[in-house]
Scaffold this active site. Structure first.
Site, short mmCIF file in Angstrom:
data_model
loop_
_atom_site.label_atom_id
_atom_site.label_comp_id
_atom_site.label_asym_id
_atom_site.label_seq_id
_atom_site.Cartn_x
_atom_site.Cartn_y
_atom_site.Cartn_z
N THR A 22 0.83 -1.19 0.01
CA THR A 22 -0.04 0.03 0.13
C THR A 22 0.94 1.30 -0.29
O THR A 22 0.32 2.35 -0.46
CB THR A 22 -1.06 -0.07 1.22
OG1 THR A 22 -0.22 0.00 2.37
CG2 THR A 22 -2.01 -1.19 1.20
N ARG A 30 -8.57 -5.68 2.70
CA ARG A 30 -9.10 -5.64 4.00
C ARG A 30 -9.51 -4.32 4.57
O ARG A 30 -10.18 -4.26 5.69
CB ARG A 30 -8.77 -6.77 4.93
CG ARG A 30 -8.74 -8.00 4.41
CD ARG A 30 -8.35 -9.10 5.23
NE ARG A 30 -8.46 -10.54 4.98
CZ ARG A 30 -7.92 -11.09 4.17
NH1 ARG A 30 -6.80 -10.48 3.35
NH2 ARG A 30 -8.09 -12.49 3.57
N HIS A 114 1.51 -16.60 -2.13
CA HIS A 114 0.34 -16.27 -3.07
C HIS A 114 0.42 -16.27 -4.48
O HIS A 114 -0.59 -15.77 -5.24
CB HIS A 114 -0.60 -15.37 -2.49
CG HIS A 114 -0.95 -15.33 -1.03
ND1 HIS A 114 -1.96 -16.09 -0.50
CD2 HIS A 114 -0.43 -15.20 0.24
CE1 HIS A 114 -2.14 -16.10 0.90
NE2 HIS A 114 -1.02 -15.63 1.21
N SER A 181 2.00 -7.00 7.71
CA SER A 181 1.16 -8.03 7.74
C SER A 181 0.18 -7.86 8.90
O SER A 181 0.54 -7.66 9.95
CB SER A 181 1.62 -9.37 7.63
OG SER A 181 0.64 -10.46 7.64
N ASN A 206 3.39 -2.94 11.86
CA ASN A 206 2.06 -2.93 11.21
C ASN A 206 1.46 -1.75 11.60
O ASN A 206 1.42 -1.33 12.84
CB ASN A 206 1.49 -4.09 11.34
CG ASN A 206 0.34 -4.39 10.56
OD1 ASN A 206 0.45 -4.39 9.39
ND2 ASN A 206 -0.92 -4.32 10.98
#
Length: 242
Positions: A22, A30, A114, A181, A206
């Site tokens: 981001t 989310r 992923h 994370s 975070n």
């Protein structure tokens, strides 16, 4: 403190999540205000069901994601991690992200849990192409098979080799640094526990608290990852110059 741990560590490992991306301008999934799942239904667009039954919507969604990815680039934090890898300060990066920014910044020892949005592959023959072909409306392989993004979809298992490599790295780590994370997604959220059980120091950076903050040796909230890494880099250089 983190800089001195980094200097003395034998096997430092970094785990990165959406917060790392981001800061490059990519929307995460989310976040309450800007998360992609506030605008899109993952089961309708990013799933094996969508791949098979809603292919047009599936394609449009991934065209959007690839286009967004191509408009962004790695930030200073990615570059610092690549420098640390070249210097031998960190041995492995484990990422939950699919943007390929670590590799673009120069990191080579990257485990992608992923998959990657940088490539697409044929469902039939497994041929791999640059994902930019999606932006040119190429969705069919030369063999006639469908080209799909090389990411893990809802309804699919994570790649076993990536999980195994991540587990081994966490077990070997004497320092695990978590960057961006939320530690909500399994099995990545178990990696700090694995490292801690094996005697590693754990650092969590975070923006918001995580459920695993209580096991961490250092927790940093409400700070940009790039700024934190720059401070660690500066402290490390001072310590090595003195």
């Amino acid at each position: 403190m983190i800089a001195s741990w980094l200097s003395s560590s034998r096997y430092a490992v970094v785990l990165t999540g959406a917060g790392m991306s981001t800061e490059s301008g990519l929307p995460d999934f989310r976040s309450a205000k800007t998360g992609l799942w506030n605008r899109f239904n993952p089961q309708q667009l990013a799933s094996t069901y969508a791949l098979e039954h809603h292919r047009e919507a599936f394609i449009e969604f991934y065209q959007y994601r690839i286009r967004t990815l191509r408009s962004c680039k790695p930030h200073e934090g990615h570059a610092i991690l690549a420098d640390w890898e070249r210097s031998g300060l960190i041995k492995q990066i484990i990422t939950q992200n699919v943007d390929g920014f670590h590799q673009q910044a120069g990191s080579q020892r990257v485990i992608e849990l992923h998959g990657s949005l940088r490539t697409v592959h044929c469902q039939r023959c497994r041929n791999t192409l640059d994902s930019e072909v999606y932006l040119h409306n190429q969705f069919e392989c030369d063999c006639g098979g469908f080209l799909r993004p090389s990411v893990v979809l809802f309804g699919e298992m994570l790649p076993e080799d990536a999980i195994e490599q991540a587990w081994q790295a966490a077990q070997k780590a004497d320092l695990l640094i978590v960057l961006g994370s939320s530690l909500q997604v399994s099995p990545a959220n178990q990696l700090p526990l694995v490292a801690k059980r094996n005697g590693a120091k754990v650092v969590i950076v975070n923006w918001e608290p995580t459920e695993f903050d209580d096991i961490a040796d250092i927790v940093i909230h409400e700070r940009k990852i790039g700024d934190v890494l720059r401070d660690i880099e500066r402290e490390w250089k001072v310590g090595n110059d003195s």
